[in-house]
Design a protein around this motif. Structure first.
Motif, mmCIF file in Angstrom:
data_model
loop_
_atom_site.group_PDB
_atom_site.id
_atom_site.type_symbol
_atom_site.label_atom_id
_atom_site.label_comp_id
_atom_site.label_asym_id
_atom_site.label_seq_id
_atom_site.Cartn_x
_atom_site.Cartn_y
_atom_site.Cartn_z
ATOM 1 N N ARG A 121 10.876 -1.146 13.147
ATOM 2 C CA ARG A 121 11.843 -2.025 12.498
ATOM 3 C C ARG A 121 11.433 -3.491 12.626
ATOM 4 N N LEU A 122 11.922 -4.275 11.701
ATOM 5 C CA LEU A 122 11.922 -5.731 11.821
ATOM 6 C C LEU A 122 13.376 -6.178 11.804
ATOM 7 N N ASP A 123 13.714 -7.197 12.594
ATOM 8 C CA ASP A 123 15.068 -7.733 12.566
ATOM 9 C C ASP A 123 15.424 -8.168 11.147
ATOM 10 N N PRO B 47 11.298 7.610 2.214
ATOM 11 C CA PRO B 47 10.971 6.725 3.347
ATOM 12 C C PRO B 47 11.623 7.179 4.657
ATOM 13 N N PHE B 48 10.803 7.297 5.685
ATOM 14 C CA PHE B 48 11.271 7.620 7.024
ATOM 15 C C PHE B 48 10.901 6.476 7.963
ATOM 16 N N SER C 225 10.891 -11.719 8.360
ATOM 17 C CA SER C 225 10.164 -11.288 7.161
ATOM 18 C C SER C 225 8.815 -10.710 7.567
ATOM 19 N N GLY C 226 8.148 -10.048 6.595
ATOM 20 C CA GLY C 226 6.771 -9.675 6.838
ATOM 21 C C GLY C 226 6.421 -8.213 6.658
ATOM 22 N N VAL C 227 5.252 -7.868 7.197
ATOM 23 C CA VAL C 227 4.627 -6.565 6.962
ATOM 24 C C VAL C 227 5.313 -5.476 7.779
ATOM 25 N N MET C 228 5.645 -4.379 7.106
ATOM 26 C CA MET C 228 6.376 -3.291 7.731
ATOM 27 C C MET C 228 5.922 -1.966 7.149
ATOM 28 N N MET C 229 5.908 -0.918 7.956
ATOM 29 C CA MET C 229 5.449 0.399 7.526
ATOM 30 C C MET C 229 6.593 1.405 7.512
ATOM 31 N N PHE C 230 6.554 2.316 6.524
ATOM 32 C CA PHE C 230 7.423 3.491 6.491
ATOM 33 C C PHE C 230 6.553 4.734 6.343
ATOM 34 N N ALA C 231 6.957 5.820 6.973
ATOM 35 C CA ALA C 231 6.359 7.121 6.700
ATOM 36 C C ALA C 231 7.029 7.686 5.456
ATOM 37 N N TYR D 284 0.860 -1.196 0.000
ATOM 38 C CA TYR D 284 0.000 0.000 0.000
ATOM 39 C C TYR D 284 0.889 1.236 0.000
ATOM 40 N N GLN D 285 0.430 2.283 -0.658
ATOM 41 C CA GLN D 285 1.189 3.530 -0.700
ATOM 42 C C GLN D 285 0.244 4.702 -0.897
ATOM 43 N N ASP D 286 0.407 5.763 -0.124
ATOM 44 C CA ASP D 286 -0.290 7.016 -0.362
ATOM 45 C C ASP D 286 0.688 8.160 -0.123
ATOM 46 N N GLN D 287 0.223 9.356 0.033
ATOM 47 C CA GLN D 287 1.130 10.498 0.181
ATOM 48 C C GLN D 287 1.801 10.557 1.542
ATOM 49 N N TRP D 288 1.298 9.789 2.528
ATOM 50 C CA TRP D 288 1.814 9.868 3.890
ATOM 51 C C TRP D 288 2.629 8.645 4.322
ATOM 52 N N LEU D 289 2.245 7.469 3.840
ATOM 53 C CA LEU D 289 2.896 6.255 4.329
ATOM 54 C C LEU D 289 2.917 5.164 3.275
ATOM 55 N N CYS D 290 3.729 4.150 3.553
ATOM 56 C CA CYS D 290 3.852 3.008 2.654
ATOM 57 C C CYS D 290 3.968 1.746 3.494
ATOM 58 N N VAL D 291 3.258 0.698 3.104
ATOM 59 C CA VAL D 291 3.322 -0.590 3.782
ATOM 60 C C VAL D 291 3.947 -1.595 2.817
ATOM 61 N N ILE D 292 4.955 -2.320 3.291
ATOM 62 C CA ILE D 292 5.673 -3.254 2.433
ATOM 63 C C ILE D 292 5.688 -4.656 3.048
ATOM 64 N N ASN D 293 6.063 -5.615 2.225
ATOM 65 C CA ASN D 293 6.373 -6.963 2.681
ATOM 66 C C ASN D 293 7.880 -7.124 2.555
ATOM 67 N N LYS D 294 8.571 -7.212 3.697
ATOM 68 C CA LYS D 294 10.039 -7.313 3.701
ATOM 69 C C LYS D 294 10.470 -8.774 3.703
#
Length: 305
Positions: free
Chosen positions: A79-81, A74-75, A85-91, A27-37
């Motif tokens: 964190r994930l070690d 990305p800010f 693996s898995g779902v992680m968010m960045f501002a 997911y991505q918008d103007q404020w944040l992004c969610v990724i699968n690491k």
């Protein structure tokens, strides 16, 4: 040059995408992004490091979109070690970063992890409950649960921080157990340290001396991230299941576990095999610098002078 960890050397030789791991934008918008690491990729760089990270990979993707600038990139918000693996968010803006970090515990309604723990004679957990052992960090910055009387290299008691992990066994096998976990606190190595302290070292966990490594990775996955969007207030949920092979493995059991690389060898800078460092005397005598270098992370953190 420092000794090369046996698990790192294995990944270099056998992991098809080693050093080129990709992230998936959920997911991505103007404020944040969610990724699968993916496992094996650092979330963010450590001080002085220029290695590839999830943050830098995401920034490269945004640059290709033409959306990166000094204020929009990305800010870090959590964190994930590296091996998780898995779902992680960045501002994506400093304003969003501040708002997310200031309201993290209010906006995030659920974070669920799945993990495979090794059954052992020391396993002592009920089917579900809470682990609240305080955590310390050893000389190698690895989190663990200190035992009564443990002291650091200066002979002082380890400094500890509160930590709370909720757990539920969702599948129990003869040799391993599949856990679902959530955190009240987000301390470094929290899940790994808490389960190891109660006799369920995670499969593939080199730092806590796992005996099995069937998947050649740490079996810890951030499965679910659920939150109220800090700007739109929309309730959002992202879920990426762990590999199906995990539950199959737990159901079947590991009838013929292969010795883990780190329980038998370490590799020096010439990639030559050395003696089994698990056999070093772990008494209270002062160890040489050479012996200390061969100790596993948890044991070396507990040595005192």
């Amino acid at each position: 040059m420092a000794n090369v960890k046996a698990s790192t050397q294995y990944k270099r030789e056998h992991k098809a995408d080693y050093g080129r791991e990709k992230i998936e934008i959920l997911y991505q918008d103007q404020w944040l992004c969610v990724i699968n690491k993916p496992a094996g990729l650092l979330s963010v760089p450590y001080p002085g490091s220029k290695v590839r990270t999830a943050q830098s990979v995401l920034e490269d993707l945004l640059r290709k979109q033409g959306t990166v600038n000094a204020k929009h990139k990305p800010f870090v918000v959590h964190r994930l070690d590296r091996d998780t693996s898995g779902v992680m968010m960045f501002a994506l803006t400093e304003q969003a970063q501040k708002k997310i970090m200031d309201s993290w515990h209010q906006m995030v309604t659920e974070r669920l992890y799945h993990a495979i723990g090794e059954n052992s004679s020391k396993s002592n957990l009920a089917d579900e409950g809470l682990i609240d052992n305080p955590l310390a960090q050893n000389a190698h910055n690895v989190g663990f649960v200190p035992k009564a009387g443990d002291v650091d290299e200066k002979g002082k008691a380890f400094k500890t921080v509160p930590a709370r992990t909720h757990f539920k066994m969702i599948l129990k096998g003869t040799t391993h157990t599949l856990f679902e976990l959530s955190l009240d606190t987000g301390k470094k190595n929290q899940i790994r340290a808490h389960l190891a302290a109660h006799g369920y070292t995670l499969a593939g966990d080199e730092e806590h001396r796992a005996k099995t490594d069937y998947f050649h990775r740490l079996c810890l996955h951030a499965r679910t991230l659920e939150f109220d969007h800090p700007f739109t207030k929309e309730h959002m949920k992202f879920e990426v299941p762990e590999p199906d092979e995990w539950s199959d493995y737990v159901k079947k059991g590991d009838a013929h576990p292969q010795p883990t690389l780190w329980s038998n060898i370490y590799l020096d800078k010439s990639n030559k095999r050395k003696s089994n460092y698990a056999k070093i005397d772990l008494g209270t005598k002062r160890l040489s610098a050479k012996d200390k270098a061969h100790l596993n992370f948890i044991e070396s953190g507990k040595k005192h002078r």
